[in-house]
Design an enzyme around this catalytic site. Structure first.
Site, PDB file in Angstrom:
ATOM      1  N   ASP A   1       0.845  -1.071   0.005  1.00 48.67           N
ATOM      2  CA  ASP A   1       0.030   0.003  -0.146  1.00 48.67           C
ATOM      3  C   ASP A   1       0.969   1.063  -0.081  1.00 48.67           C
ATOM      4  OD1 ASP A   1      -2.464   1.732   0.487  1.00 48.67           O
ATOM      5  OD2 ASP A   1      -1.660   1.559   2.701  1.00 48.67           O
TER       6      ASP A   1
ATOM      7  N   ASP B   1      -0.179   5.124   0.980  1.00 50.26           N
ATOM      8  CA  ASP B   1      -0.494   6.201   1.846  1.00 50.26           C
ATOM      9  C   ASP B   1      -0.390   5.480   3.438  1.00 50.26           C
ATOM     10  OD1 ASP B   1      -2.665   8.293   0.144  1.00 50.26           O
ATOM     11  OD2 ASP B   1      -0.911   7.235  -0.523  1.00 50.26           O
TER      12      ASP B   1
ATOM     13  N   GLU C   1      -1.714  10.531   3.965  1.00 45.10           N
ATOM     14  CA  GLU C   1      -2.927  10.081   3.043  1.00 45.10           C
ATOM     15  C   GLU C   1      -2.960  11.301   2.125  1.00 45.10           C
ATOM     16  OE1 GLU C   1      -4.801   7.486   3.023  1.00 45.10           O
ATOM     17  OE2 GLU C   1      -3.874   6.464   4.888  1.00 45.10           O
TER      18      GLU C   1
ATOM     19  N   ASP D   1      -1.819  -0.924   5.762  1.00 45.64           N
ATOM     20  CA  ASP D   1      -2.229  -0.571   7.235  1.00 45.64           C
ATOM     21  C   ASP D   1      -3.783  -0.443   7.243  1.00 45.64           C
ATOM     22  OD1 ASP D   1      -2.726   3.184   7.269  1.00 45.64           O
ATOM     23  OD2 ASP D   1      -2.136   2.160   5.418  1.00 45.64           O
TER      24      ASP D   1
ATOM     25  N   SER E   1      -2.189   0.909  -4.596  1.00 43.06           N
ATOM     26  CA  SER E   1      -2.645   2.029  -3.819  1.00 43.06           C
ATOM     27  C   SER E   1      -3.977   2.569  -4.051  1.00 43.06           C
ATOM     28  CB  SER E   1      -1.585   2.979  -3.897  1.00 43.06           C
ATOM     29  OG  SER E   1      -2.186   4.137  -3.169  1.00 43.06           O
ATOM     30  N   GLY E   2      -4.764   2.936  -3.126  1.00 40.22           N
ATOM     31  CA  GLY E   2      -6.075   3.534  -3.377  1.00 40.22           C
ATOM     32  C   GLY E   2      -5.894   4.882  -3.411  1.00 40.22           C
TER      33      GLY E   2
END
Length: 382
Positions: free
Chosen positions: A172, A174, A181, A328, A260-261
């Protein structure tokens, strides 16, 4: 079987001399390890002898008068589990607390060694090799509670999984590779920081669906100037140990990826600075120099991360047991659950409790210890 410990305390005999003397004894050796010490060395071994431990101790003590000899009867037990104990500093009380948990869990200590070298680094790690049979799920719950009480990280791996060589690591981004973020940083620039941060926190705790929360947050960014993105990228801070971990794993042939989102714009920045092999993130739609509040293509949520990790592994001819995933948030749980080594890093409580492995007190480079590497193998230790 016998357990043999020889400590050279006068340093009058070299290791080669001691080994030459031991070679004269009618022993069948099964395991042997040597560690240097301030006075000489410590040699431990598992061996078979035609006499009992007391008689063997007398024989070796006579043969090696300058060496402290300890011999005990013991049966050889295979290593079934590997435990890694990590913190910024480790004390004997931490080990005592862990050892007190082993017997109730059906485990027995076989060997212990330090993975961290010297005192000039803010990380310490011990590796315990254990024999026995335990309910792994219940054992991990018990050890997580103990870790919270002690302020350390404790990870328990089946030896069969630990022995497998991983070849792909997926991160991931952020709050995993970087401290920010990015969507929250964009919101601050738009003057709606608190509103967006509240939605982000709720999503990362798993309280609301990621896609729903993502859509809501993105809509609030409509009209934000594109120039803001560069300013945010230039201020991004990397998580402690990120560069060390990636350099170490790439030197060992790992393929690295960001799933990643967050946004491609920032993922490219991270990719460049950390030499990540590939990235998969959300592409911001920008029209006439302004963010529209939409993304193009498929949203990278938890489901998409799970799909990507399987695709990347298959493309490299790897099984999922050869994959490491690090994240996370709640949207990372699907890929953490699929990976052979799914690690929650400084994660939210739900994620930390759900993942098989968690690191909360050290940086990303502590993950090297979970692979059995010690400071001599870690890139910044050279």
């Amino acid at each position: 079987m016998a357990s043999l410990v020889l400590t050279s305390f006068k340093n009058n005999q070299t290791l080669a001399q001691v080994l030459s003397q031991l070679d004269q004894l009618p022993l069948s050796w099964h395991d042997l390890s040597v560690q240097p010490s301030a006075d000489g060395f410590v040699l431990t071994a598992q061996c078979e002898a035609p006499v009992d431990a007391g008689a063997m101790q007398e024989s070796i003590a006579e043969l090696l008068p300058d060496v402290l000899v300890q011999v005990s009867d013991s049966a050889y037990l295979a290593c079934d589990y590997v435990m890694t104990l990590m913190a910024q500093d480790l004390k004997p009380r931490h080990l005592n607390a862990v050892l007190a948990k082993l017997e109730p869990m059906g485990l027995q200590l076989q060997t212990l060694r330090s993975l961290s070298k010297g005192s000039n680094r803010p990380r310490k790690a011990w590796q315990l090799r254990l024999s026995g049979n335990t309910d792994l799920k219940h054992a991990r719950v018990s050890l997580l509670e103990l870790a919270d009480n002690l302020g350390v990280d404790i990870c328990l791996q089946p030896r069969a999984d630990f022995a497998k060589q991983a070849g792909l690591i997926c991160f991931d981004m952020d709050s995993t590779l970087i401290k920010a973020e990015c969507i929250d940083e964009l919101a601050r620039e738009a003057g709606i920081g608190e509103q967006v941060s509240a939605i982000t926190a709720s999503a990362m705790r798993g309280e609301i669906d990621f896609v729903e929360s993502f859509t809501k947050r993105m809509a609030l960014l409509n009209g934000l100037p594109e120039t803001v993105l560069a300013g945010i990228a230039n201020k991004l801070e990397f998580m402690a140990g990120a560069k060390v971990l990636i350099n170490t794993l790439k030197a060992r042939g790992f393929h690295t990826a960001i799933l990643s989102g967050g946004f491609v714009y920032f993922a490219k920045y991270v990719q460049q600075h950390l030499a990540i092999d590939e990235i998969h993130a959300n592409e911001l739609e920008i029209i006439d120099g302004k963010v529209t509040g939409r993304v193009t293509g498929t949203v990278v949520d938890g489901k998409r991360k799970a799909e990507l990790i399987q695709t990347l592994a298959a493309a490299r001819g790897l099984g999922l047991q050869q994959v490491i995933a690090v994240g996370d948030g709640a949207n990372d749980l699907p890929m953490l659950g699929l990976a052979g080594l799914g690690v929650a890093i400084h994660a939210k409580p739900l994620v930390r409790a759900s993942a098989d492995y968690a690191i909360s007190h050290l940086g990303l480079d502590a993950l090297c210890y979970l692979l059995g590497l010690d400071d001599d193998d870690i890139m910044d230790a050279r």
